[in-house]
Design a protein around this motif. Structure first.
Motif, PDB file in Angstrom:
ATOM      1  N   GLN A 110       0.828  -1.200   0.000  1.00 11.55           N
ATOM      2  CA  GLN A 110       0.000   0.000   0.000  1.00 11.55           C
ATOM      3  C   GLN A 110       0.866   1.255   0.000  1.00 11.55           C
ATOM      4  N   ARG A 114      -1.509   5.430   3.084  1.00 11.21           N
ATOM      5  CA  ARG A 114      -2.727   4.643   3.294  1.00 11.21           C
ATOM      6  C   ARG A 114      -2.533   3.480   4.259  1.00 11.21           C
ATOM      7  N   ASP A 117      -4.628   3.069   7.366  1.00  9.86           N
ATOM      8  CA  ASP A 117      -6.072   2.959   7.171  1.00  9.86           C
ATOM      9  C   ASP A 117      -6.582   1.539   7.381  1.00  9.86           C
ATOM     10  N   ASN A 173     -10.574  -1.468   5.540  1.00 11.16           N
ATOM     11  CA  ASN A 173     -10.190  -0.060   5.544  1.00 11.16           C
ATOM     12  C   ASN A 173     -11.129   0.654   6.510  1.00 11.16           C
TER      13      ASN A 173
END
Length: 251
Positions: A110, A114, A117, A173
């Protein structure tokens, strides 16, 4: 494959920054773990992957597990919390480590902005203080080092499971509720491309001789790949291997 050894190697191979750890950040994360234990009655484990140290905080759920430590905390010289692991059903413990390897690889793919998250949710069975097992919710979060892309801390939370989790585990997420789909997970390199190909054919019911003919390789080569697959997925037979691979969304 020894998944714990593989995880340990991958954690330690990270390019941690020079100098000592960010003590203020560590203190903040320890406070977060402590508050999870207080507010959710969870057992919270914060592991420092750089220093090989864990901080365990005991909420009220620890009494259910037969650990009479509510409100206490302790520091252990390992990122593997053996006191907790001894309570997890052996089959689930092996899957837990495989899921964490999947999650670690997923996080590394990722974008840095991010990574915070996402978290891992999985179902475990843990032994009660009065014997027998109960379903438990396990959640895992990584905390990156502020100065680079290494995963420095891992926070694991254990609490009663009060809802159904049919898939066994999810990568979620927490910003938008998105659940990672198969195509986002299938790059996890627990099995090689050839091993995945062979396992897919096994799942279709093909025998080793048929697989060998289809792939133009020897039966001995197919047998060798079968044994590698069983070892990497930590299972005893091909039926279990197919089931675990599907659970991990590798097939």
């Amino acid at each position: 494959m020894d998944t714990v050894a593989q995880l340990t190697r991958e954690f330690s191979a990270q390019d941690f920054p020079n100098g000592g750890p960010d003590t203020r950040m560590l203190d903040r994360c320890r406070d977060i773990a402590r508050n999870y234990a207080r507010m959710e009655n969870a057992v919270a484990v914060l592991s420092d992957l750089r220093s090989n140290v864990s901080y365990i905080y005991y909420g009220g759920f620890s009494r259910t597990l037969g650990i009479d430590r509510q409100g206490e905390s302790r520091e252990v010289s390992s990122i593997w919390e053996e006191e907790i692991f001894r309570l997890i059903h052996p089959d689930d413990l092996a899957r837990k480590h495989l899921r964490e390897l999947c999650f670690f690889h997923f996080i590394k793919r990722q974008p840095r902005r991010r990574r915070a998250d996402y978290h891992l949710i999985s179902r475990l069975r843990m032994r009660l203080g009065t014997n027998g097992y109960m379903p438990v919710l396990h959640r895992m979060f990584y905390v990156s080092d502020a100065s680079n892309e290494t995963q420095w801390l891992a926070l694991c939370l254990y609490s009663p499971l009060f809802f159904d989790l049919p898939s066994g585990y999810l990568i979620v997420n927490s910003i938008n509720g998105h659940v990672a789909e198969s195509e986002e997970l299938n790059q996890v390199r627990i099995l090689s491309a050839r091993e995945l190909q062979i396992l897919g054919l096994i799942d279709r019911g093909l025998a080793s001789k048929e697989i060998a003919s289809m792939l133009s390789i020897s039966v001995n080569t197919v047998s060798r790949h079968r044994q590698e697959i069983l070892g990497k997925l930590q299972v005893k037979n091909s039926i279990e291997a197919c089931r675990i691979a599907k659970e991990l969304q590798l097939l």
